[in-house]
Write an enzyme that holds these catalytic residues in place. Structure first.
Site, PDB file in Angstrom:
ATOM      1  N   GLU A   1       0.811  -1.215   0.000  1.00  0.00           N
ATOM      2  CA  GLU A   1       0.000   0.000   0.000  1.00  0.00           C
ATOM      3  C   GLU A   1       0.845   1.267   0.000  1.00  0.00           C
ATOM      4  OE1 GLU A   1      -4.171   0.259   1.570  1.00  0.00           O
ATOM      5  OE2 GLU A   1      -3.013   0.907   3.319  1.00  0.00           O
TER       6      GLU A   1
ATOM      7  N   ASN B   1     -10.851  -6.911   7.715  1.00  0.00           N
ATOM      8  CA  ASN B   1     -10.046  -5.803   8.211  1.00  0.00           C
ATOM      9  C   ASN B   1      -9.745  -6.024   9.684  1.00  0.00           C
ATOM     10  OD1 ASN B   1      -8.714  -3.404   8.612  1.00  0.00           O
ATOM     11  ND2 ASN B   1     -10.354  -2.095   7.849  1.00  0.00           N
TER      12      ASN B   1
ATOM     13  N   GLU C   1     -14.790  -5.365   2.125  1.00  0.00           N
ATOM     14  CA  GLU C   1     -14.147  -5.380   3.431  1.00  0.00           C
ATOM     15  C   GLU C   1     -15.167  -5.591   4.543  1.00  0.00           C
ATOM     16  OE1 GLU C   1     -11.000  -2.456   4.373  1.00  0.00           O
ATOM     17  OE2 GLU C   1     -12.386  -1.774   5.927  1.00  0.00           O
TER      18      GLU C   1
ATOM     19  N   GLU D   1      -6.369  -7.768   6.070  1.00  0.00           N
ATOM     20  CA  GLU D   1      -5.964  -6.369   5.913  1.00  0.00           C
ATOM     21  C   GLU D   1      -5.535  -5.747   7.248  1.00  0.00           C
ATOM     22  OE1 GLU D   1      -9.095  -4.094   3.979  1.00  0.00           O
ATOM     23  OE2 GLU D   1     -10.036  -5.960   3.392  1.00  0.00           O
ATOM     24  N   SER D   2      -4.389  -5.090   7.227  1.00  0.00           N
ATOM     25  CA  SER D   2      -3.906  -4.252   8.335  1.00  0.00           C
ATOM     26  C   SER D   2      -3.291  -5.046   9.488  1.00  0.00           C
ATOM     27  CB  SER D   2      -5.023  -3.372   8.894  1.00  0.00           C
ATOM     28  OG  SER D   2      -5.598  -2.577   7.897  1.00  0.00           O
TER      29      SER D   2
ATOM     30  N   LYS E   1      -8.337   2.776  -3.139  1.00  0.00           N
ATOM     31  CA  LYS E   1      -8.750   2.648  -1.744  1.00  0.00           C
ATOM     32  C   LYS E   1      -9.266   3.978  -1.223  1.00  0.00           C
ATOM     33  CE  LYS E   1      -7.525   0.510   2.597  1.00  0.00           C
ATOM     34  NZ  LYS E   1      -6.441   0.025   3.475  1.00  0.00           N
TER      35      LYS E   1
ATOM     36  N   LYS F   1       0.583   4.657   1.263  1.00  0.00           N
ATOM     37  CA  LYS F   1      -0.236   5.312   2.290  1.00  0.00           C
ATOM     38  C   LYS F   1       0.634   6.315   3.036  1.00  0.00           C
ATOM     39  CE  LYS F   1      -2.706   3.983   6.544  1.00  0.00           C
ATOM     40  NZ  LYS F   1      -3.078   2.803   7.373  1.00  0.00           N
TER      41      LYS F   1
END
Length: 272
Positions: A63, A195, A175, A225-226, A126, A65
């Site tokens: 990503e 997520n 998500e 995710e994350s 995103k 970000k």
């Protein structure tokens, strides 16, 4: 405690009113029609994010970000030209690019810049998508897929946006974060995401993926995710059935995110 997601969505609604005044949807529609015509003539131009991840050794969605609502600037001076091509070279399966300006320091132009640089990887647009206008923005920018967040939408709204995204030749990463969100899974997205970050508080716990893994349908492309920072976490998530792993801060906090990704994938392969 302030619910960050509610704040972001409220601001997004106001922001979209301004955007629609500045660039009418008719203009985006015309540009999108031209892109779809070109893709019809050259089917190979459309890249499947789902397929790339399913075929990938690493499954990493790297990503771009620069900022977070909870942590502020992560890498303020990061430039697409210095990061995204190196993500591709370093072995990423796909790239996620934040396009929200206020909370994440992102812009649609970041995706356009990546495509202008010749990046061929699938790119995830995103943002907090609540309106079909944003799907046209994603297509015009050059995205391959869009993120739809169950917590931002009613099931009916999500179904409508998912269908429209597919009509525009965009794949959808849906998500989900908690048990309530799983009723959306039957809508049939291309990629099913869990997520690990609570979008109300922005607290992250990767155990969320392990807890909810069994709730996902069999045989689909599953994305965690994350909150992922170690190769051993990816190995454990693979054993739990996940195919893809969205990682942003782990790389973006480094001086050279592209090199950080490359070294991470080397460590992942060494452990395998």
């Amino acid at each position: 405690m302030t619910d960050i997601l509610e704040e972001i969505v409220a601001h997004k609604r106001e922001e979209l009113l301004d955007f629609k005044q500045y660039i009418p949807i008719q203009r985006l529609y015309a540009e999108t029609t031209g892109i779809l015509d070109e893709e019809a003539k050259n089917p190979g131009k459309r890249v499947s994010m789902r397929q790339r991840i399913m075929d990938s050794d690493s499954g990493i969605i790297a990503e771009f970000k620069r900022k977070s609502p909870s942590k502020g600037w992560i890498h303020r001076d990061a430039k697409v030209k210095d990061v995204v091509p190196l993500y591709e070279k370093g072995g990423a399966s796909a790239v996620s690019i934040l396009t929200d300006a206020v909370y994440f320091g992102g812009y649609d132009e970041f995706i356009k810049d990546a495509r202008a640089l010749g990046v061929k990887l699938p790119i995830l647009y995103k943002n907090f998508i609540i309106d079909e206008y944003q799907l046209f923005e994603a297509k015009v920018a050059g995205a391959s897929a869009v993120l739809l967040i169950a917590a931002c939408l009613t099931k009916e709204e999500c179904g409508h946006l998912l269908k429209m995204a597919h009509d525009l030749g965009l794949e959808v990463l849906l998500e989900m974060h908690n048990d309530r969100d799983f009723e959306y899974a039957e809508l049939g997205p291309d990629l099913y995401g869990i997520n690990n970050r609570n979008l109300g508080s922005f607290v992250t716990d990767v155990e969320n993926s392990f807890r909810l893994a069994e709730r996902l349908p069999e045989g689909v492309c599953k994305i965690s995710e994350s909150g992922i920072s170690k190769p051993e976490t990816i190995r454990a998530l693979r054993q739990a059935g996940f195919n893809g792993f969205l990682m942003g801060e782990r790389f973006m906090r480094e001086e050279d995110p592209g090199l950080a990704l490359s070294n991470f994938i080397k460590s992942l392969k060494d452990e395998d």
